[in-house]
Scaffold this motif. Structure first.
Motif, PDB file in Angstrom:
ATOM      1  N   ASN A 154      34.263 -32.399  51.501  1.00  0.00           N
ATOM      2  CA  ASN A 154      35.321 -32.811  52.422  1.00  0.00           C
ATOM      3  C   ASN A 154      34.720 -33.671  53.536  1.00  0.00           C
ATOM      4  OD1 ASN A 154      37.294 -33.091  54.347  1.00  0.00           O
ATOM      5  ND2 ASN A 154      37.868 -30.933  54.406  1.00  0.00           N
ATOM      6  N   ARG A 197      41.546 -27.664  44.115  1.00  0.00           N
ATOM      7  CA  ARG A 197      42.766 -26.900  43.799  1.00  0.00           C
ATOM      8  C   ARG A 197      43.951 -27.397  44.621  1.00  0.00           C
ATOM      9  NH1 ARG A 197      42.249 -21.121  44.854  1.00  0.00           N
ATOM     10  NH2 ARG A 197      40.659 -21.640  46.371  1.00  0.00           N
ATOM     11  N   LEU A 255      42.592 -24.308  62.605  1.00  0.00           N
ATOM     12  CA  LEU A 255      41.509 -25.247  62.277  1.00  0.00           C
ATOM     13  C   LEU A 255      41.140 -25.999  63.555  1.00  0.00           C
ATOM     14  CD1 LEU A 255      39.693 -26.883  60.412  1.00  0.00           C
ATOM     15  CD2 LEU A 255      41.685 -28.074  59.546  1.00  0.00           C
ATOM     16  N   THR A 315      26.378 -17.113  48.878  1.00  0.00           N
ATOM     17  CA  THR A 315      27.361 -17.836  48.068  1.00  0.00           C
ATOM     18  C   THR A 315      26.718 -18.167  46.729  1.00  0.00           C
ATOM     19  OG1 THR A 315      28.983 -19.627  48.122  1.00  0.00           O
ATOM     20  CG2 THR A 315      26.776 -20.186  48.883  1.00  0.00           C
ATOM     21  N   CYS A 375      41.614 -34.780  59.430  1.00  0.00           N
ATOM     22  CA  CYS A 375      41.449 -35.369  58.091  1.00  0.00           C
ATOM     23  C   CYS A 375      42.538 -36.382  57.762  1.00  0.00           C
ATOM     24  CB  CYS A 375      41.445 -34.274  57.025  1.00  0.00           C
ATOM     25  SG  CYS A 375      40.116 -33.104  57.237  1.00  0.00           S
ATOM     26  N   ASN A 378      39.882 -29.916  48.725  1.00  0.00           N
ATOM     27  CA  ASN A 378      39.657 -28.840  47.762  1.00  0.00           C
ATOM     28  C   ASN A 378      40.314 -29.281  46.461  1.00  0.00           C
ATOM     29  OD1 ASN A 378      40.173 -26.466  46.162  1.00  0.00           O
ATOM     30  ND2 ASN A 378      39.706 -25.238  47.968  1.00  0.00           N
ATOM     31  N   ARG A 385      29.887 -19.095  55.635  1.00  0.00           N
ATOM     32  CA  ARG A 385      30.043 -19.543  54.241  1.00  0.00           C
ATOM     33  C   ARG A 385      31.468 -20.031  53.928  1.00  0.00           C
ATOM     34  NH1 ARG A 385      30.175 -14.081  50.469  1.00  0.00           N
ATOM     35  NH2 ARG A 385      32.007 -13.148  51.430  1.00  0.00           N
ATOM     36  N   GLY A 425      40.687 -20.698  56.244  1.00  0.00           N
ATOM     37  CA  GLY A 425      40.840 -21.544  55.054  1.00  0.00           C
ATOM     38  C   GLY A 425      42.037 -21.243  54.193  1.00  0.00           C
ATOM     39  N   MET A 464      37.786 -22.262  60.942  1.00  0.00           N
ATOM     40  CA  MET A 464      38.953 -22.468  60.053  1.00  0.00           C
ATOM     41  C   MET A 464      39.362 -21.183  59.345  1.00  0.00           C
ATOM     42  SD  MET A 464      39.501 -25.203  56.967  1.00  0.00           S
ATOM     43  CE  MET A 464      38.163 -24.603  55.960  1.00  0.00           C
ATOM     44  N   ARG A 510      36.156 -22.405  43.318  1.00  0.00           N
ATOM     45  CA  ARG A 510      37.134 -22.338  44.406  1.00  0.00           C
ATOM     46  C   ARG A 510      37.409 -23.675  45.081  1.00  0.00           C
ATOM     47  NH1 ARG A 510      38.957 -17.234  46.243  1.00  0.00           N
ATOM     48  NH2 ARG A 510      38.267 -15.733  44.698  1.00  0.00           N
TER      49      ARG A 510
HETATM   50  N1  ACO Z   1      30.951 -18.004  48.774  1.00  0.00           N
HETATM   51  C1  ACO Z   1      31.318 -16.815  48.289  1.00  0.00           C
HETATM   52  N2  ACO Z   1      32.373 -16.136  48.740  1.00  0.00           N
HETATM   53  C2  ACO Z   1      33.096 -16.685  49.728  1.00  0.00           C
HETATM   54  C3  ACO Z   1      32.773 -17.930  50.286  1.00  0.00           C
HETATM   55  C4  ACO Z   1      31.646 -18.609  49.770  1.00  0.00           C
HETATM   56  N3  ACO Z   1      31.257 -19.803  50.231  1.00  0.00           N
HETATM   57  N4  ACO Z   1      33.685 -18.236  51.247  1.00  0.00           N
HETATM   58  C5  ACO Z   1      34.533 -17.213  51.297  1.00  0.00           C
HETATM   59  N5  ACO Z   1      34.202 -16.275  50.384  1.00  0.00           N
HETATM   60  C6  ACO Z   1      34.853 -14.994  50.101  1.00  0.00           C
HETATM   61  C7  ACO Z   1      35.668 -14.488  51.256  1.00  0.00           C
HETATM   62  O1  ACO Z   1      34.853 -13.781  52.188  1.00  0.00           O
HETATM   63  C8  ACO Z   1      36.647 -13.575  50.574  1.00  0.00           C
HETATM   64  O2  ACO Z   1      36.004 -12.349  50.267  1.00  0.00           O
HETATM   65  P1  ACO Z   1      36.803 -10.940  50.384  1.00  0.00           P
HETATM   66  O3  ACO Z   1      37.907 -11.050  49.380  1.00  0.00           O
HETATM   67  O4  ACO Z   1      35.750  -9.953  50.054  1.00  0.00           O
HETATM   68  O5  ACO Z   1      37.291 -10.889  51.797  1.00  0.00           O
HETATM   69  C9  ACO Z   1      36.903 -14.287  49.239  1.00  0.00           C
HETATM   70  O6  ACO Z   1      35.792 -15.198  49.054  1.00  0.00           O
HETATM   71  C10 ACO Z   1      38.215 -15.049  49.204  1.00  0.00           C
HETATM   72  O7  ACO Z   1      38.308 -15.799  50.409  1.00  0.00           O
HETATM   73  P2  ACO Z   1      39.498 -16.817  50.650  1.00  0.00           P
HETATM   74  O8  ACO Z   1      39.293 -17.467  51.971  1.00  0.00           O
HETATM   75  O9  ACO Z   1      40.810 -16.134  50.408  1.00  0.00           O
HETATM   76  O10 ACO Z   1      39.215 -17.837  49.451  1.00  0.00           O
HETATM   77  P3  ACO Z   1      40.041 -19.088  49.005  1.00  0.00           P
HETATM   78  O11 ACO Z   1      40.293 -19.045  47.571  1.00  0.00           O
HETATM   79  O12 ACO Z   1      41.190 -19.357  49.918  1.00  0.00           O
HETATM   80  O13 ACO Z   1      38.984 -20.280  49.213  1.00  0.00           O
HETATM   81  C11 ACO Z   1      38.555 -22.042  50.789  1.00  0.00           C
HETATM   82  C12 ACO Z   1      38.457 -20.540  50.489  1.00  0.00           C
HETATM   83  C13 ACO Z   1      37.698 -22.768  49.788  1.00  0.00           C
HETATM   84  C14 ACO Z   1      38.054 -22.266  52.204  1.00  0.00           C
HETATM   85  C15 ACO Z   1      40.018 -22.497  50.658  1.00  0.00           C
HETATM   86  O14 ACO Z   1      40.860 -21.620  51.341  1.00  0.00           O
HETATM   87  C16 ACO Z   1      40.263 -23.894  51.147  1.00  0.00           C
HETATM   88  O15 ACO Z   1      39.788 -24.861  50.605  1.00  0.00           O
HETATM   89  N6  ACO Z   1      41.122 -24.035  52.180  1.00  0.00           N
HETATM   90  C17 ACO Z   1      41.559 -25.308  52.688  1.00  0.00           C
HETATM   91  C18 ACO Z   1      40.503 -25.988  53.474  1.00  0.00           C
HETATM   92  C19 ACO Z   1      41.092 -27.284  54.004  1.00  0.00           C
HETATM   93  O16 ACO Z   1      41.841 -27.964  53.335  1.00  0.00           O
HETATM   94  N7  ACO Z   1      40.810 -27.617  55.255  1.00  0.00           N
HETATM   95  C20 ACO Z   1      41.470 -28.734  55.872  1.00  0.00           C
HETATM   96  C21 ACO Z   1      40.628 -29.834  56.029  1.00  0.00           C
HETATM   97  S1  ACO Z   1      39.206 -29.593  57.044  1.00  0.00           S
HETATM   98  C22 ACO Z   1      39.442 -30.616  58.420  1.00  0.00           C
HETATM   99  O17 ACO Z   1      40.540 -30.980  58.713  1.00  0.00           O
HETATM  100  C23 ACO Z   1      38.274 -30.961  59.243  1.00  0.00           C
END
Ligand code: ACO
Length: 333
Positions: free
Chosen positions: A290, A265, A198, A36, A120, A263, A159, A225, A223, A44
């Motif tokens: 988070n 965003r 999740l 990462t 959460c 997040n 990651r 995500g 998750m 992100r």
């Molecule tokens: N570093 C680099 N690349 C990454 C990482 C990272 N840490 N994590 C994922 N990627 C990659 C993925 O593998 C994917 O690559 P690919 O296109 O080659 O397949 C690319 O980045 C895009 O992945 P997405 O999952 O589509 O990325 P997104 O923009 O959705 O961001 C995130 C991911 C940050 C997890 C986001 O979806 C998010 O915040 N989701 C909500 C999380 C949340 O609110 N959870 C609820 C609360 S948690 C609880 O209740 C305990």
């Protein structure tokens, strides 16, 4: 969850406190652990660093620190407490409840103590239940804690989750409202069909802990995500609007929106849809990540200390989390 008007039966917040572990983990630290980059994480998620508990620190330890501060701010002693609610998805152990461990450590006596699991959204759920307990005459002084140590269920090789999750605790003391300030409305909701998006698959009665479940990493938080993301924004918008309507208010009346810090965003998109400009939105995800059930009281405590909350201000709190659960609360400070 609707009260038609403020009345003597509802609750108000008389004390607030929060705690986070001292250990800071930056995005640069994570760069050394998984593939990462600081740039990806910041772009992100909005996170720069987060607090991670050491091996000796559990959820009840952070809960205790936050609770003491909230009780001190409220001028309330442990003997005065009638109820302790700990909202957490990461209890010290499955039982006894973390709320009972906290009751013992605080030295509270003759007090109802129980855990509440709503991911959460736990703090909003806890606040609604505490408010309801006071309205029902079940007690006069209720301690509500939102606390999680998500780092304890984090897969540090994943990651997609390890860059987000963190540890913390926040607490409030509720007492009957005897004036205009208080909890004006709460809205709670859930959709269990989305639970698999999740979850922590093993360690409960469906898949008890075995050597195999541990080897397969099923005790870690899993998750999807991007699917959670889409749902979170819609649900938080809907919940905030419903709670505002119940309170007879509109988005223009909101002095401070305190959303769950999942997040940046998600926060931005929710604020935009609800119609609250970012200067009236509370964010600290850049420094805390988070922290699950702790995120709202942690952010609110910071806002209070920064002088961003004044008497009579309308505060809208909204959260979304595992379950799925979501909810909002409108409070006149
Ligand atoms: N570093 C680099 N690349 C990454 C990482 C990272 N840490 N994590 C994922 N990627 C990659 C993925 O593998 C994917 O690559 P690919 O296109 O080659 O397949 C690319 O980045 C895009 O992945 P997405 O999952 O589509 O990325 P997104 O923009 O959705 O961001 C995130 C991911 C940050 C997890 C986001 O979806 C998010 O915040 N989701 C909500 C999380 C949340 O609110 N959870 C609820 C609360 S948690 C609880 O209740 C305990």
């Amino acid at each position: 969850m609707k009260r038609e008007s403020r009345n003597a039966k509802g609750a108000r917040v008389v004390g607030l406190g929060s705690a986070a572990p001292e250990g800071v983990m930056t995005n640069f630290d994570l760069e050394k652990m998984v593939e990462t980059s600081d740039e990806w994480i910041r772009a992100r998620t909005g996170i720069r660093e987060r607090r991670i508990a050491d091996e000796k620190t559990a959820t009840s330890d952070l809960s205790y620190l936050a609770a003491r501060k909230a009780m001190e701010a409220a001028g309330v002693s442990a003997r005065e407490l009638d109820g302790i609610i700990v909202a957490t998805a990461t209890p010290d152990m499955l039982f006894p409840a973390t709320a009972c461990l906290l009751q013992d450590r605080l030295g509270a006596r003759n007090v109802a103590a129980f855990d509440l699991e709503a991911g959460c959204s736990g703090f909003i759920y806890g606040m609604a239940i505490g408010d309801g307990m006071i309205a029902a005459g079940l007690g006069e002084t209720i301690l509500v804690v939102g606390a999680d140590t998500l780092s304890k269920v984090t897969d540090w090789d994943d990651r997609g989750t390890c860059v987000l999750l963190a540890d913390g605790a926040g607490a409030i003391v509720l007492k009957p409202s005897n004036g205009p300030s208080g909890i004006l409305s709460t809205h709670l909701a859930s959709d269990g069909s989305l639970g698999p998006l999740l979850c922590q698959p093993a360690g409960g009665s469906r898949r008890p802990a075995t050597t195999e479940t541990v080897q397969e990493g099923l005790h870690y938080l899993k998750m999807k995500g991007n699917e959670v993301f889409k749902y979170a924004v819609r649900a938080m918008e809907d919940s905030t609007n419903r709670a505002l309507k119940m309170a007879g208010l509109e988005s223009k009346d909101v002095d401070l929106l305190v959303p769950h810090q999942a997040n940046y965003r998600i926060i931005e998109a929710t604020a935009k849809r609800v119609g609250v400009p970012m200067e009236r939105v509370c964010t600290n995800i850049d420094r805390y990540g988070n922290t699950s059930a702790a995120s709202i009281p942690l952010a609110l405590d910071e806002a209070l200390k920064a002088g961003r909350v004044g008497e009579g201000d309308i505060i809208a709190m909204v959260a979304f989390g595992a379950g799925f659960t979501w909810g909002a609360a409108i409070v006149r400070w």
